[in-house]
Design a protein around this motif. Structure first.
Motif, PDB file in Angstrom:
ATOM      1  N   ALA A 189      -9.247  18.756  -6.775  1.00 57.78           N
ATOM      2  CA  ALA A 189     -10.013  19.426  -7.806  1.00 57.78           C
ATOM      3  C   ALA A 189     -10.385  20.817  -7.311  1.00 57.78           C
ATOM      4  CB  ALA A 189     -11.271  18.621  -8.120  1.00 57.78           C
ATOM      5  N   ASP A 190     -10.491  21.755  -8.224  1.00 60.78           N
ATOM      6  CA  ASP A 190     -10.770  23.138  -7.830  1.00 60.78           C
ATOM      7  C   ASP A 190     -12.066  23.259  -7.032  1.00 60.78           C
ATOM      8  OD1 ASP A 190      -9.451  24.697 -10.864  1.00 60.78           O
ATOM      9  OD2 ASP A 190      -8.467  24.074  -9.006  1.00 60.78           O
ATOM     10  N   ASN A 191     -13.053  22.460  -7.377  1.00 58.47           N
ATOM     11  CA  ASN A 191     -14.346  22.626  -6.722  1.00 58.47           C
ATOM     12  C   ASN A 191     -14.416  22.008  -5.324  1.00 58.47           C
ATOM     13  OD1 ASN A 191     -14.293  19.999  -7.611  1.00 58.47           O
ATOM     14  ND2 ASN A 191     -16.173  20.104  -8.821  1.00 58.47           N
ATOM     15  N   VAL A 192     -13.326  21.393  -4.853  1.00 60.42           N
ATOM     16  CA  VAL A 192     -13.320  20.877  -3.479  1.00 60.42           C
ATOM     17  C   VAL A 192     -12.195  21.479  -2.641  1.00 60.42           C
ATOM     18  CG1 VAL A 192     -14.313  18.703  -4.284  1.00 60.42           C
ATOM     19  CG2 VAL A 192     -11.842  18.849  -3.885  1.00 60.42           C
ATOM     20  N   LYS A 193     -11.340  22.276  -3.257  1.00 62.55           N
ATOM     21  CA  LYS A 193     -10.230  22.886  -2.519  1.00 62.55           C
ATOM     22  C   LYS A 193     -10.754  23.713  -1.359  1.00 62.55           C
ATOM     23  CE  LYS A 193      -6.665  23.270  -6.090  1.00 62.55           C
ATOM     24  NZ  LYS A 193      -5.964  24.179  -7.008  1.00 62.55           N
ATOM     25  N   GLY A 194     -10.107  23.543  -0.204  1.00 61.59           N
ATOM     26  CA  GLY A 194     -10.518  24.272   0.983  1.00 61.59           C
ATOM     27  C   GLY A 194     -11.641  23.605   1.751  1.00 61.59           C
ATOM     28  N   ARG A 195     -12.272  22.591   1.155  1.00 60.53           N
ATOM     29  CA  ARG A 195     -13.370  21.897   1.832  1.00 60.53           C
ATOM     30  C   ARG A 195     -13.021  20.430   2.118  1.00 60.53           C
ATOM     31  NH1 ARG A 195     -18.075  21.057  -0.669  1.00 60.53           N
ATOM     32  NH2 ARG A 195     -17.188  21.004  -2.788  1.00 60.53           N
ATOM     33  N   PHE A 196     -12.267  19.816   1.231  1.00 61.07           N
ATOM     34  CA  PHE A 196     -11.916  18.391   1.376  1.00 61.07           C
ATOM     35  C   PHE A 196     -10.434  18.269   1.725  1.00 61.07           C
ATOM     36  CE2 PHE A 196     -15.278  16.399  -1.704  1.00 61.07           C
ATOM     37  CZ  PHE A 196     -16.281  17.076  -1.014  1.00 61.07           C
ATOM     38  N   THR A 197     -10.114  17.241   2.492  1.00 65.15           N
ATOM     39  CA  THR A 197      -8.726  16.951   2.831  1.00 65.15           C
ATOM     40  C   THR A 197      -8.469  15.458   2.682  1.00 65.15           C
ATOM     41  OG1 THR A 197      -8.665  18.763   4.431  1.00 65.15           O
ATOM     42  CG2 THR A 197      -6.928  17.099   4.577  1.00 65.15           C
ATOM     43  N   ILE A 198      -7.472  15.135   1.876  1.00 58.84           N
ATOM     44  CA  ILE A 198      -7.075  13.740   1.717  1.00 58.84           C
ATOM     45  C   ILE A 198      -5.870  13.473   2.619  1.00 58.84           C
ATOM     46  CG2 ILE A 198      -5.577  14.205  -0.276  1.00 58.84           C
ATOM     47  CD1 ILE A 198      -6.485  11.476  -1.422  1.00 58.84           C
ATOM     48  N   SER A 199      -5.846  12.306   3.215  1.00 63.80           N
ATOM     49  CA  SER A 199      -4.719  11.920   4.061  1.00 63.80           C
ATOM     50  C   SER A 199      -4.588  10.402   4.023  1.00 63.80           C
ATOM     51  CB  SER A 199      -4.923  12.416   5.497  1.00 63.80           C
ATOM     52  OG  SER A 199      -6.082  11.828   6.067  1.00 63.80           O
ATOM     53  N   PHE A 232       0.830  -1.204   0.000  1.00 65.26           N
ATOM     54  CA  PHE A 232       0.000   0.000   0.000  1.00 65.26           C
ATOM     55  C   PHE A 232       0.864   1.253   0.000  1.00 65.26           C
ATOM     56  CE2 PHE A 232      -3.591   2.624   0.783  1.00 65.26           C
ATOM     57  CZ  PHE A 232      -3.230   3.541   1.754  1.00 65.26           C
ATOM     58  N   ASN A 233       1.937   1.260   0.752  1.00 62.00           N
ATOM     59  CA  ASN A 233       2.717   2.493   0.888  1.00 62.00           C
ATOM     60  C   ASN A 233       3.554   2.811  -0.339  1.00 62.00           C
ATOM     61  OD1 ASN A 233       4.619   0.521   1.144  1.00 62.00           O
ATOM     62  ND2 ASN A 233       5.431   1.205   3.109  1.00 62.00           N
ATOM     63  N   THR A 234       3.442   2.003  -1.376  1.00 61.09           N
ATOM     64  CA  THR A 234       4.128   2.324  -2.636  1.00 61.09           C
ATOM     65  C   THR A 234       3.190   2.943  -3.658  1.00 61.09           C
ATOM     66  OG1 THR A 234       3.709   0.167  -3.672  1.00 61.09           O
ATOM     67  CG2 THR A 234       5.693   0.375  -2.288  1.00 61.09           C
ATOM     68  N   TYR A 235       1.903   2.991  -3.341  1.00 59.48           N
ATOM     69  CA  TYR A 235       0.916   3.501  -4.285  1.00 59.48           C
ATOM     70  C   TYR A 235       0.532   4.946  -4.003  1.00 59.48           C
ATOM     71  CZ  TYR A 235      -0.135  -1.240  -5.935  1.00 59.48           C
ATOM     72  OH  TYR A 235      -0.073  -2.489  -6.485  1.00 59.48           O
ATOM     73  N   TYR A 236       0.398   5.708  -5.081  1.00 59.33           N
ATOM     74  CA  TYR A 236      -0.385   6.917  -4.993  1.00 59.33           C
ATOM     75  C   TYR A 236      -1.847   6.469  -4.886  1.00 59.33           C
ATOM     76  CZ  TYR A 236       3.322  10.173  -6.494  1.00 59.33           C
ATOM     77  OH  TYR A 236       4.443  10.949  -6.586  1.00 59.33           O
ATOM     78  N   MET A 237      -2.633   7.232  -4.114  1.00 53.95           N
ATOM     79  CA  MET A 237      -4.045   6.894  -3.938  1.00 53.95           C
ATOM     80  C   MET A 237      -4.905   8.084  -4.327  1.00 53.95           C
ATOM     81  SD  MET A 237      -4.039   3.775  -2.923  1.00 53.95           S
ATOM     82  CE  MET A 237      -5.787   3.656  -2.527  1.00 53.95           C
ATOM     83  N   ALA A 238      -6.100   7.791  -4.782  1.00 56.03           N
ATOM     84  CA  ALA A 238      -7.002   8.849  -5.222  1.00 56.03           C
ATOM     85  C   ALA A 238      -8.423   8.561  -4.774  1.00 56.03           C
ATOM     86  CB  ALA A 238      -6.960   8.968  -6.747  1.00 56.03           C
ATOM     87  N   TRP A 253       2.738   8.594  -2.070  1.00 56.84           N
ATOM     88  CA  TRP A 253       2.949   7.500  -1.139  1.00 56.84           C
ATOM     89  C   TRP A 253       3.279   7.978   0.266  1.00 56.84           C
ATOM     90  CZ3 TRP A 253       7.574   7.033   1.348  1.00 56.84           C
ATOM     91  CH2 TRP A 253       8.637   7.794   0.838  1.00 56.84           C
ATOM     92  N   SER A 254       3.958   9.101   0.382  1.00 51.58           N
ATOM     93  CA  SER A 254       4.383   9.577   1.696  1.00 51.58           C
ATOM     94  C   SER A 254       3.326  10.431   2.379  1.00 51.58           C
ATOM     95  CB  SER A 254       5.670  10.377   1.572  1.00 51.58           C
ATOM     96  OG  SER A 254       5.419  11.605   0.910  1.00 51.58           O
ATOM     97  N   GLY A 255       2.384  10.927   1.586  1.00 44.49           N
ATOM     98  CA  GLY A 255       1.375  11.826   2.135  1.00 44.49           C
ATOM     99  C   GLY A 255       1.734  13.292   2.046  1.00 44.49           C
ATOM    100  N   TYR A 256       2.915  13.618   1.549  1.00 40.85           N
ATOM    101  CA  TYR A 256       3.345  15.014   1.520  1.00 40.85           C
ATOM    102  C   TYR A 256       2.884  15.774   0.274  1.00 40.85           C
ATOM    103  CZ  TYR A 256       6.260  14.227   5.594  1.00 40.85           C
ATOM    104  OH  TYR A 256       6.702  13.947   6.865  1.00 40.85           O
ATOM    105  N   THR A 257       2.500  15.060  -0.747  1.00 38.74           N
ATOM    106  CA  THR A 257       2.052  15.710  -1.979  1.00 38.74           C
ATOM    107  C   THR A 257       0.599  15.341  -2.228  1.00 38.74           C
ATOM    108  OG1 THR A 257       4.264  15.586  -2.929  1.00 38.74           O
ATOM    109  CG2 THR A 257       2.439  15.945  -4.451  1.00 38.74           C
ATOM    110  N   THR A 258      -0.214  16.360  -2.402  1.00 33.33           N
ATOM    111  CA  THR A 258      -1.632  16.130  -2.632  1.00 33.33           C
ATOM    112  C   THR A 258      -2.126  16.935  -3.818  1.00 33.33           C
ATOM    113  OG1 THR A 258      -2.206  17.887  -1.066  1.00 33.33           O
ATOM    114  CG2 THR A 258      -2.136  15.641  -0.203  1.00 33.33           C
ATOM    115  N   TYR A 259      -3.241  16.491  -4.341  1.00 31.74           N
ATOM    116  CA  TYR A 259      -3.930  17.187  -5.428  1.00 31.74           C
ATOM    117  C   TYR A 259      -5.404  17.279  -5.045  1.00 31.74           C
ATOM    118  CZ  TYR A 259      -6.850  17.504  -9.544  1.00 31.74           C
ATOM    119  OH  TYR A 259      -7.836  17.870 -10.433  1.00 31.74           O
TER     120      TYR A 259
END
Length: 121
Positions: free
Chosen positions: A61-71, A29-35, A53-59
């Protein structure tokens, strides 16, 4: 092979919050990017958020920025999507998926079964 199981969806009023979880089987699991990817009836599939994989880089969508958080928690083989200030237009079936990039585009190889999020107005 990776098996993904989502949970946490439900019915919520506009302005409310939900947290989705996706737990993966397997040791890599820790080798995969997840979406998180969602699809509403009659609409195209939409990439909502992704995390490296590390959790330090996220993306987001514009319509959820500031409202959703992936971790993610690699020790638990789990990725999360915290959704705040939900809107009726967030209503969709939400999937988690493994992600990789091919020629600059996101490609999803393994998918969960999806969890329904319904936001009432």
């Amino acid at each position: 092979q990776v098996q993904l199981v989502e949970s946490g969806g439900g019915l919520v009023q506009a302005g409310g919050s939900l947290r989705l979880s996706c737990t993966a089987s397997g040791r890599t699991f820790n080798t995969y990017y997840m979406a998180w990817v969602r699809q509403a009836p009659g609409k195209e599939r939409e990439r909502v958020a992704s995390i490296n994989w590390s959790g330090y880089t996220t993306y987001y969508a514009d319509n959820v920025k500031g409202r959703f958080t992936i971790s993610r928690d690699n020790a638990k083989n789990t990725v999360y999507l915290q959704m705040n200030s939900l809107k009726p237009e967030d209503t969709a079936l939400y999937y988690c998926a493994t992600e990789r990039t091919v020629a600059g585009s996101a490609v999803w190889d393994y998918w969960g079964q999806g969890t329904q999020v319904t936001v009432s107005s």
